[in-house]
Scaffold this motif. Structure first.
Motif, mmCIF file in Angstrom:
data_model
loop_
_atom_site.group_PDB
_atom_site.id
_atom_site.type_symbol
_atom_site.label_atom_id
_atom_site.label_comp_id
_atom_site.label_asym_id
_atom_site.label_seq_id
_atom_site.Cartn_x
_atom_site.Cartn_y
_atom_site.Cartn_z
ATOM 1 N N PHE A 63 30.951 11.586 53.651
ATOM 2 C CA PHE A 63 31.380 11.437 55.068
ATOM 3 C C PHE A 63 31.088 10.040 55.585
ATOM 4 O O PHE A 63 30.617 9.877 56.688
ATOM 5 N N THR A 64 31.307 9.016 54.760
ATOM 6 C CA THR A 64 30.868 7.696 55.219
ATOM 7 C C THR A 64 31.998 6.855 55.782
ATOM 8 O O THR A 64 31.756 5.817 56.369
ATOM 9 N N ASN A 65 33.242 7.270 55.573
ATOM 10 C CA ASN A 65 34.321 6.571 56.270
ATOM 11 C C ASN A 65 35.324 7.593 56.783
ATOM 12 O O ASN A 65 35.177 8.789 56.567
ATOM 13 N N MET A 66 36.341 7.112 57.492
ATOM 14 C CA MET A 66 37.268 8.004 58.165
ATOM 15 C C MET A 66 38.005 8.901 57.169
ATOM 16 O O MET A 66 38.225 10.078 57.421
ATOM 17 N N TYR A 67 38.407 8.325 56.018
ATOM 18 C CA TYR A 67 39.114 9.132 55.012
ATOM 19 C C TYR A 67 38.236 10.301 54.577
ATOM 20 O O TYR A 67 38.670 11.451 54.549
ATOM 21 N N SER A 69 35.560 11.675 56.027
ATOM 22 C CA SER A 69 35.201 12.686 57.024
ATOM 23 C C SER A 69 36.420 13.499 57.446
ATOM 24 O O SER A 69 36.311 14.696 57.707
ATOM 25 N N LEU A 70 37.609 12.869 57.484
ATOM 26 C CA LEU A 70 38.826 13.641 57.788
ATOM 27 C C LEU A 70 39.085 14.667 56.701
ATOM 28 O O LEU A 70 39.459 15.814 56.973
ATOM 29 N N TRP A 75 38.886 20.336 55.155
ATOM 30 C CA TRP A 75 38.274 21.351 54.289
ATOM 31 C C TRP A 75 37.583 22.415 55.151
ATOM 32 O O TRP A 75 37.787 23.610 54.950
ATOM 33 N N SER A 76 36.773 21.957 56.130
ATOM 34 C CA SER A 76 36.066 22.904 56.999
ATOM 35 C C SER A 76 37.045 23.756 57.782
ATOM 36 O O SER A 76 36.823 24.956 57.982
ATOM 37 N N LEU A 107 46.563 12.516 57.987
ATOM 38 C CA LEU A 107 45.844 11.392 58.591
ATOM 39 C C LEU A 107 44.880 10.782 57.581
ATOM 40 O O LEU A 107 44.771 9.561 57.452
ATOM 41 N N ALA A 108 44.206 11.671 56.820
ATOM 42 C CA ALA A 108 43.252 11.193 55.813
ATOM 43 C C ALA A 108 43.968 10.391 54.741
ATOM 44 O O ALA A 108 43.443 9.387 54.256
#
Lengths: 272, 448
Positions: A63-67, A69-70, A75-76, A107-108
């Motif tokens: 989860f360290t960049n936008m890709y 975490s998106l 997934w969640s 978006l990811a």
């Protein structure tokens, strides 16, 4: 099979499942809803393997960049949908909810999101990165469910007003209750991950548990909106339309906390 | 006083306050906080004066924002306390009476008849309720027998526990704000500095920066020693995310920088007349090095990172960045000074001309290394333990409120024309679906 390949497979399968769900919505054939459900499960497996591979490659939490975490938020969201679907049988919400999952995946994978894994800056080297980000995003996934069911509630009410009564079991009343139950799951998780774990980590890393950083304030704002939701609903007896609108605002506030703050406001949380 | 309590006991007030606080908080994220007046003037023009006066520019510390928060806590306290006595009564001293009509009007209800005696039936119903872990209170009325069963009765206090948690967090915040102390020490390797407001000192033994292969910073590590009463009390490598705590004071790795107090310089010496002489001498400013078969002494006198001459022709540094680094050296041969002057890393020819004229030797500032200081943030925050306690209550309260759902079952058992009639009615505040299933299981159990 590498990470981006598996990610792409998951993406295609999510689209396929939405496709099945939409067929179900128009043909009313339950077998298509089942197909959609199982397609999400296979997509989730592929997505999970993709994330695990990335963890091994980068050596840190995904989860360290936008890709990243998106991807984790999609997934969640898919996971949350399966959970709610099993519990409350809301397959009519499937097609709409999968559109959100697909939107997040798109978006990811957009070229605007840098995909390469970069080494962690000192502030992020902590197991709290895992706890804080994953739990927060997981809570937000349930807000997304409340968002979709609230919108469906409003649509259902609009149809009722026009004299059309929905033939399926997912009545407006049930949508309203599922929306509330999703908030009931999402809000404690969001509070734990976003606010409590966030404060603990901030205290360890920055020496202060609260700094009025825009991201902190916006997560508080999200929390306030849901506090308004709960009080108007449980104490003042607001149901239905008003409740649905507040739940929608709550999800949008969560979305802004997650997304908008990074791009529009700057502060301590600007890492990428 | 009464009207004040009435004012604060309103949930509507809570909603209004929440909306105002939320809007104010949003405003605070749109206006950059805590900048200089000049910056606001440039950004907002004439509006900036007004904005500074109403403290929109330091909104979260402003009297009116804090006032709103205090009003909100007052509201929470009064609302929670006002609702507490009836809740306590409901949970611990339930009314052991219920009209049949009311019982029949409940959503979840049932009615059974058996040939067993009232006494027998009573025991059977009680066993059924016990098996589902219900807590039972009973009373005998003139013509019937009444059972009140409740389960997870503490569930109704979930919201109160959440409110308590919030108030504790707020109290912690107030204590942090009023009694908390925070500052940053810039400390050099080997230096010992007194910790402000405390009777102990802090020494930096070692500071290092670790890098990734791509050159970005991996970590900053300060080896810190706390010195209390002239004794080394505690030593720890402090890095980001790994602070050191001593007597309630926490030391964080927060920044770092360069200082030029006594940098290391490397001087390259060559001889025009003897090509075999090419020596690199490394020494600290203030030190002396002996070289060339003990015949020459080199003194490194001073170092300037950004050399410039001011209007009075004095040597000063323009900045702390090594833009034009220069070192002043003296070279002594058999107690006689043979050279003294500035060496410029960027202009090696300048010194060479000078020195060759006098000695045939040529000096060059080949390299230099600044000392590093470590920025250690020092914080004493007496409110922090309240914050964690409040968080625990907050989470516990959420869990209770959403997942510890109380339910009640009321039973009337009466004799009716030689048979025994059982009327049951149940209610649960949430999750009525799963309560319904439980209710049916109890009925089944009684029927058996």
């Amino acid at each position: 099979m590498n990470e981006s390949m598996l990610f792409l497979i998951a993406f295609i399968l999510y689209i396929l499942s939405a496709f099945f769900y939409f067929i179900f919505l128009f043909s009313k054939k339950g077998s298509f809803a089942k197909k959609g459900y199982w397609t999400i499960i296979i997509a989730l497996i592929s997505h999970t393997v993709a994330m695990v591979l990335r963890i091994f490659e980068s050596g840190h939490a995904p989860f360290t960049n936008m890709y990243e975490s998106l991807s984790f938020l999609s997934w969640s969201a898919a996971f949350a949908y399966l959970f709610i679907e099993r519990k409350f049988k809301i397959r009519k919400a499937g097609p709409y909810f999968m559109v959100i999952v697909i939107g997040l995946m798109a978006l990811a994978s957009s070229p605007l999101m840098p995909k390469e894994a970069t080494p962690l800056v000192p502030a992020l080297q902590s197991y709290w990165l895992w706890l804080h980000v994953s739990v927060t995003l997981f809570g937000e996934a349930f807000f997304a469910i409340a968002f979709v069911t609230s919108i469906m509630y409003l649509a259902e009410k609009y149809k009722e007003k026009k004299g059309k009564i929905s033939p399926s079991g997912l009545t407006a009343e049930k949508l309203d209750s599922i929306s509330y139950r999703s908030v009931g799951i999402g809000l404690p998780i969001f509070t734990l991950g976003g606010l409590v774990f966030g404060m603990v980590w901030a205290y360890k890393a920055w020496g202060s548990y609260w700094s009025w950083d825009p991201k902190e304030v916006w997560s508080l704002i999200t929390w306030f909106v849901f506090a308004i939701y709960l009080h108007t609903r449980l104490v003042m007896g607001w149901r239905g339309k008003k409740s649905a609108i507040i739940a929608i605002i709550g999800f949008l506030a969560a979305l802004f906390t997650y997304f908008g703050v990074n791009y529009l406001l700057s502060g301590l949380h600007s890492y990428t | 006083m009464k009207s004040l309590i009435k004012f604060f006991s309103s949930v509507k007030l809570a909603i209004v306050l929440l909306i105002i606080i939320t809007s104010a908080s949003i405003l605070g994220t749109l206006v950059p906080q805590g900048r200089s007046a000049a910056e606001y003037a440039a950004r907002y023009g004439q509006m900036s004066d007004l904005m500074i006066r109403i403290e929109v520019t330091r909104l979260y510390q402003s009297w009116w924002y804090i006032g709103l928060l205090l009003m909100f806590s007052m509201n929470t306290i009064v609302c929670t306390l006002m609702r507490l006595p009836p809740k306590l009564k409901k949970a611990f001293q339930p009314v052991l009476e219920f009209e049949q009509k009311k019982l029949r009007s409940l959503k979840i209800k049932d009615q059974l008849e058996t040939n067993e005696t009232v006494e027998h039936t009573k025991e059977r119903v009680k066993t059924a309720l016990f098996s589902r872990r219900y807590r039972i209170k009973e009373s005998t009325k003139k013509s019937y027998f009444f059972i009140f069963a409740q389960k997870k009765r503490l569930g109704i206090f979930g919201s109160d526990v959440v409110h308590l948690g919030l108030l504790i967090i707020l109290a912690g915040g107030i204590i942090s704000g009023m009694a908390g102390f925070r500052t940053t020490l810039s400390i050099k390797e080997g230096q010992t500095l007194p910790v402000p407001n405390e009777d102990f000192s802090l020494r930096l033994d070692k500071f290092e920066t670790e890098y990734y292969a791509n050159g970005s910073v991996k970590d900053w590590k300060s080896t810190l020693t706390v010195i209390d009463n002239d004794k080394e009390a505690l030593s720890k490598v402090v890095e980001v995310n790994h602070p050191l705590t001593y007597k309630g004071v926490v030391f964080y790795q927060s920044s770092y920088g360069l200082h030029w107090d006594n940098p290391l310089v490397e001087i390259h010496v060559t001889d025009k007349n003897d090509a075999s002489i090419s020596e690199y001498i490394t020494l600290k400013i203030g030190d002396t090095a002996v070289f060339s078969n003990q015949r020459l002494e080199l003194h490194a006198m001073s170092f300037i990172p950004d050399f410039v001459l001011n209007e009075r022709n004095e040597v000063v540094t323009r900045s702390l960045e090594p833009n034009n680094p220069a070192v002043f050296i003296k070279v002594v041969k058999e107690r006689k000074e043979i050279f003294s002057g500035w060496l410029f890393a960027k202009y090696p020819d300048f010194a060479r001309m000078h020195s060759q004229k006098e000695t045939g030797l040529s000096f060059n500032l080949a390299n230099f290394k600044a000392g590093q200081y470590s920025g250690i943030q020092i914080a004493r925050d007496p409110g922090v333990s309240l914050i964690w306690a409040g968080c625990i209550f907050l989470m516990l309260g959420f869990f209770i409120a959403f997942y510890w759902i109380p339910s009640e079952i009321r039973v009337i058992i009466e004799e009716q024309k030689g048979r025994t009639r059982i009327i049951l009615g149940g209610s649960a505040s949430k999750k009525t679906e799963s309560f319904k299933q439980e209710f049916e299981k109890i009925i089944e159990f009684i029927r058996k």
